[in-house]
Design an enzyme around this catalytic site. Structure first.
Site, PDB file in Angstrom:
ATOM      1  N   HIS A 168      33.347  42.527  40.795  1.00 17.36           N
ATOM      2  CA  HIS A 168      34.099  41.538  41.562  1.00 17.36           C
ATOM      3  C   HIS A 168      35.525  41.425  41.038  1.00 17.36           C
ATOM      4  CE1 HIS A 168      30.095  39.359  42.582  1.00 17.36           C
ATOM      5  NE2 HIS A 168      30.565  39.871  43.706  1.00 17.36           N
ATOM      6  N   CYS A 255      30.465  33.053  37.780  1.00 15.10           N
ATOM      7  CA  CYS A 255      29.332  33.342  38.669  1.00 15.10           C
ATOM      8  C   CYS A 255      28.288  32.226  38.669  1.00 15.10           C
ATOM      9  CB  CYS A 255      28.637  34.635  38.239  1.00 15.10           C
ATOM     10  SG  CYS A 255      29.749  35.978  37.832  1.00 15.10           S
TER      11      CYS A 255
HETATM   12  N1  GLY Z   1      23.898  40.918  39.319  1.00 11.58           N
HETATM   13  C1  GLY Z   1      24.922  40.255  39.998  1.00 11.58           C
HETATM   14  C2  GLY Z   1      25.248  40.953  41.243  1.00 11.58           C
HETATM   15  O1  GLY Z   1      25.197  42.164  41.258  1.00 11.58           O
HETATM   16  O2  GLY Z   1      25.527  40.369  42.248  1.00 11.58           O
END
Ligand code: GLY
Length: 263
Positions: A168, A255
């Protein structure tokens, strides 16, 4: 100057489920230990609460191995919430699961629809704009919808690139205050933060880039002493949180929560 991009009255977290052992990962570095992850998760929530915020912790969802990473399911702004449409097929259903809680908290809730895909981990909200990194999980159709939905609230969206091989956009950066971004050198080299003050993660500590500024605190993953020292020297009030288990799933501080102040 407004501080709406880092002063929050609320956060939402979701407890990790036993299925976390099957969470998505770019490289397999071992199975996450649920008991360690739960202990770290409790520390994380305690740090958020210590700032005076209300922290809502949702029940674990074994059907969704990555559901602890609740940030990817929504963008919460003071004016309203937007339900994301995750680009990972195994995570698509997580968005519908977060919607009922957001509809309780907000009078205005919108949704990203097909063919758009966007995950919250690719969105960095600053005082002056919303940066969105195109990635394997976030496409232009998703960003165009986000742009149209947030324009009436006065936001401008800027499309940027997530470095190749990085999950991300915010894997590599985070907001420290209204003018300052913590970034890896590889992301900052793209020039995307040219009009911000940038503090670089230390050499060999790229995994320290995903922090959160939450009210007066900066929560950062434990184990990155040179980046920590640079942030302390810059005057930030740090809390180091164990992140060894989430890191096995490419997850970090941002996250693990949705952070917001509903109007
Ligand atoms: N493990 C977090 C994701 O890949 O979205």
């Amino acid at each position: 100057m407004s501080e709406r991009s880092f002063r929050f009255s609320h956060a939402i977290t979701r407890e990790p489920a036993p299925s976390i052992s099957r969470g998505l990962r770019a490289v397999d570095t071992g199975t996450p230990d649920l008991s360690v992850m739960l202990a770290n998760h409790r520390d994380y929530i305690a740090a958020l609460r210590s700032t005076g915020a209300e922290v809502i912790t949702l029940a674990p969802q074994d059907a969704y191995p990555d559901s602890v990473f609740v940030e990817d399911t929504a963008l919460c702004l003071p004016e309203g919430a937007i339900i994301m449409r995750p680009g990972a097929p195994s995570r698509l259903g997580e968005a519908a699961e977060i919607a009922p809680m957001l509809r309780v908290l907000y009078s205005e809730v919108h949704e990203i629809t097909a063919p758009g895909h966007i995950e919250g981990g690719d969105i960095l909200v600053t005082e002056r704009e919303i940066l969105v990194g195109l990635s394997e999980r976030t496409n232009r159709a998703g960003v165009e919808q986000l742009t149209a939905l947030t324009a009436p609230w006065g936001y401008s969206v800027r499309i940027v690139e997530t470095p190749p091989g990085v999950l991300h956009f915010k894997t590599d950066c985070s907001l420290l205050d209204a003018e300052t971004i913590l970034s890896t050198r590889r992301l900052a080299a793209s020039g995307c933060f040219h009009d911000y003050r940038v503090i670089h993660t230390a050499e060999g500590e790229d995994a320290a880039a995903n922090t959160i500024r939450f009210n007066d605190l900066v929560l950062m993953p434990a184990g990155f002493p040179r980046t920590r020292d640079a942030l302390v020297k810059a005057g930030y009030d740090l809390r180091e949180i164990g992140n060894s288990e989430c890191a096995k799933l490419d997850g970090g501080m941002s996250c693990l929560s949705l952070r917001f102040t509903p109007r």
